[in-house]
Every structure is written in C-alpha cells, then in structure tokens.
Design an enzyme around this catalytic site. Structure first.
Site, PDB file in Angstrom:
ATOM      1  N   MET A 189       0.872  -1.197   0.000  1.00  0.00           N
ATOM      2  CA  MET A 189       0.000   0.000   0.000  1.00  0.00           C
ATOM      3  C   MET A 189       0.897   1.231   0.000  1.00  0.00           C
ATOM      4  O   MET A 189       1.362   1.656   1.049  1.00  0.00           O
ATOM      5  CB  MET A 189      -0.880  -0.009   1.247  1.00  0.00           C
ATOM      6  N   ASP A 190       1.121   1.786  -1.166  1.00  0.00           N
ATOM      7  CA  ASP A 190       2.083   2.885  -1.274  1.00  0.00           C
ATOM      8  C   ASP A 190       1.406   4.132  -1.836  1.00  0.00           C
ATOM      9  O   ASP A 190       0.476   4.026  -2.637  1.00  0.00           O
ATOM     10  CB  ASP A 190       3.228   2.438  -2.204  1.00  0.00           C
ATOM     11  N   GLY A 191       1.887   5.299  -1.420  1.00  0.00           N
ATOM     12  CA  GLY A 191       1.431   6.559  -2.019  1.00  0.00           C
ATOM     13  C   GLY A 191       0.629   7.450  -1.081  1.00  0.00           C
ATOM     14  O   GLY A 191       0.063   8.441  -1.532  1.00  0.00           O
TER      15      GLY A 191
END
Ligand SMILES: CC(C)=CCC/C(C)=C/CC/C(C)=C/COP(=O)(O)OP(=O)(O)O
Length: 338
Positions: free
Chosen positions: A111-113
């Site tokens: 889960m990036d950003g």
C-alpha cells in the site's frame, strides 16, 4: 420582472455549460497525454486529485464509495460456500469478465502513495494514512466477496519504517490498533475472516501487541478469507529468523543438516500460518517498481502488477483490472497454457 428571471436562468445555464465544456476539454487533454506517454499508456492512470476542503469530515466522505454502488455488488451471485457457513452471510461474486478457475488464491499488496496523496491536496501525511486505512477496509470487503481469493496480505509497516518521525510512527501505531480492535474484530466475528499479523511484533507497542493476540486468538477457528497484515515486517528479518530457528534445531539434535530443504524453510517462515503462503499476484500501488523487502522468499513465482494510482485512490475497479491482467497472463502462460 419575468425578463429578469429568464436572464438569470439563461446566465446560470450558460455557466453550467461552460463548466461542463471545460471539464470535457481537460479530460480529453489528460487522455491524450496518457496515450502519448508510453509508461502511462500501459498502466491505469489515477484520477486527478479530488478537490477536498481542508477539513477531516470532507476527507472521510470523499474516498469511501458505498459498497452498494459497487461493480462487485452489481454482479452478485450466490454460492454454496455461503450457504454451508452459518458465520458468513457473504454473497460471493464473480464479475463477468473474470474466470473463477483463474483467480489468484493469494493476493499481496504494497500500500504505497499515502504521502503523495496527502501532499497533492496540501494535507498532512497523517490524512493520507487515514485515507489509506479507510480504503483498506473497503478493499478487504471487496476481496472477501470475490470467490476464489483465500488470502490477502498487505504491507502496512516495514522494519525500515521505524526510521520515520516519532509523530508519524505514533499516529500509525494508534490507528493500526483502532483498525484491528474495531473493523478487523468485527469482520472476524461477523464474517468469518481469519486474521494474522506477520512481522517483528516485539517492537510494536504493548497495547497493540495484546489487541493483535486477542483478535488472532478469537479468529483462529474461522474459515473465511485469511487477512494477513505485515506489521514491523521485513523479509530479510523473516529469513534470518527462520535460519536461526533451523540452526538451533540442528544444534539441539532435533533436525539433521541433510534434512534442511525448501519445505523446512517454508515451515519456519512467518507465512507458515496460512496454507497458501506464496502470493500468486503482488500489487504495488503508486507506480513504484520495487518490492522493498516484502515477502522475498514467497514472491519467487509471483506475477507483479504496478498501477500508477496512489493507494487511497485504489478502488474496486482497479482491483478488478489487476485481477483481469493476472488472468490474461495466466491464459498465456509461456504460450503453453491455452
Ligand atoms: C493503510 C496504511 C495506513 C498503511 C500505512 C502507511 C505505510 C507506512 C505504508 C508503507 C507500506 C510499505 C511498507 C511500503 C513499502 O515500503 P516503503 O515505502 O517504506 O519503502 P521504499 O523506501 O522502498 O519506498
């Protein structure tokens, strides 16, 4: 007087038409840019940042589409698994363009950003994390409904993330605790969700450790989808710990060196809590093309999918795109599997 009213109405109509026309032009320009960019043309693009006022109530409302409006709900279909399981009132679904026999059993997600999501809106990073956690709830519900996904593993906090500021770490730890204590617990009790945390739990705050143990314990006989949360997790840590445990068994005469093989390693990995430890599909949001110390052993034969969207914007249509891409690769598997 009547003339005045019609002038106001006409002016109003003209303004609306102008706004719509501008929006259409912007959308066309955006699409044109995507087609011209060879990277973006092969990947799904994120929505432009939504205009959100600087207030938490607006943030909460903006990224949580009601599940009843979802594509998954629209394609709903009942299944025997539902009927045989009194604890699971879930109606399993299979959106029309997906093939049940080609569904990945284990989906892993980085889960990036969150930071970029918040920055794009002029918000503090904590708002990005908050938005991510709300989106994670929706993602669990969506995966849970898709017939065929048995395990969902999310990378929520790495061994390297301990180096972030104390404020950010404290915020995350307290929100992880709330998330497990409320949402995950509710899902394990009502919808048969299995739950495990993988990682170096000894570094987590005491209260979070006890919340994790109590929810894991109460869900241990559940039979629905297994939700695994990688918290304080690092693959190098996991492999080193597995090696230490194996070495200690050899030292104590419990295991012979010649009997050490891949199965023995697998049994000593943190993912041994699930019967499907190796992800079939890994998704990392936000366009970054790294695995960042996630499941290095288990990803040996995994398909990778890197959408451009930031995690708080990654919605069910994007999940279905990822699954469709996975299925297309599987149908072409080395040109053999027709
Ligand atoms: C839903 C929610 C609130 C999640 C918590 C937010 C958070 C800390 C996400 C990080 C996820 C992660 C470990 C990404 C990979 O490592 P990295 O980005 O730390 O590694 P890199 O330096 O290689 O990019």
């Amino acid at each position: 007087m009547n003339d005045d009213i019609s002038k106001v109405v006409d002016d109003g109509r003209a303004s609306i038409m102008k706004i719509e026309e501008d929006a259409r032009k912007k959308e066309e320009e955006r699409e044109k840019r995507n087609i011209e960019n060879p990277l973006f043309s092969s990947l799904k693009l994120c929505n432009p940042p939504r205009k959100i006022g600087d207030n938490r109530q607006n943030i909460r409302e903006s990224f949580s589409p009601p599940i009843s409006r979802s594509r998954l709900a629209a394609t709903s279909d009942s299944n025997d698994e539902t009927d045989n399981n009194p604890k699971s009132p879930i109606q399993f679904v299979m959106p029309g363009d997906l093939r049940p026999e080609l569904m990945p059993k284990h989906v892993a997600l980085i889960m990036d950003g969150h930071g970029r999501w918040a920055k794009n809106r002029g918000l503090p990073i904590e708002d990005g994390h908050y938005a991510g956690l709300q989106n994670l709830k929706q993602l669990i519900l969506n995966c849970r409904k898709l017939l065929g996904i048995k395990v969902l593993t999310v990378y929520a906090f790495s061994t390297e993330n301990w180096n972030r500021s104390k404020g950010e770490v404290d915020f995350l730890m307290s929100h992880f605790e709330d998330f497990i204590q409320s949402f995950v617990k509710e899902q394990t009790m009502g919808q048969d969700l299995r739950f495990s945390v993988i990682g170096d739990k000894s570094r987590l705050p005491r209260s979070l450790q006890s919340t994790i143990s109590s929810v894991e314990e109460s869900a241990k006989f559940n039979r629905g989808m297994h939700f695994m949360m990688a918290l304080s997790y690092g693959a190098r840590y996991e492999i080193t710990e597995a090696s230490k445990k194996i070495a200690s068994k050899v030292e104590n005469g419990i295991l012979r060196t010649k009997d050490i093989n891949e199965t023995v390693f697998e049994q000593h990995m943190l993912t041994s809590v699930t019967e499907f430890p190796n992800p079939d599909l890994l998704i990392r949001t936000s366009g970054e093309l790294r695995v960042s110390n996630f499941l290095l052993w288990q990803l040996a034969y995994t398909e990778f999918y890197f959408p451009i969207k930031l995690f708080p914007d990654f919605e069910e249509a994007d999940l279905i795109d990822a699954l469709s891409a996975f299925q297309r690769r599987r149908t072409n598997f080395g040109g053999r599997n027709k």
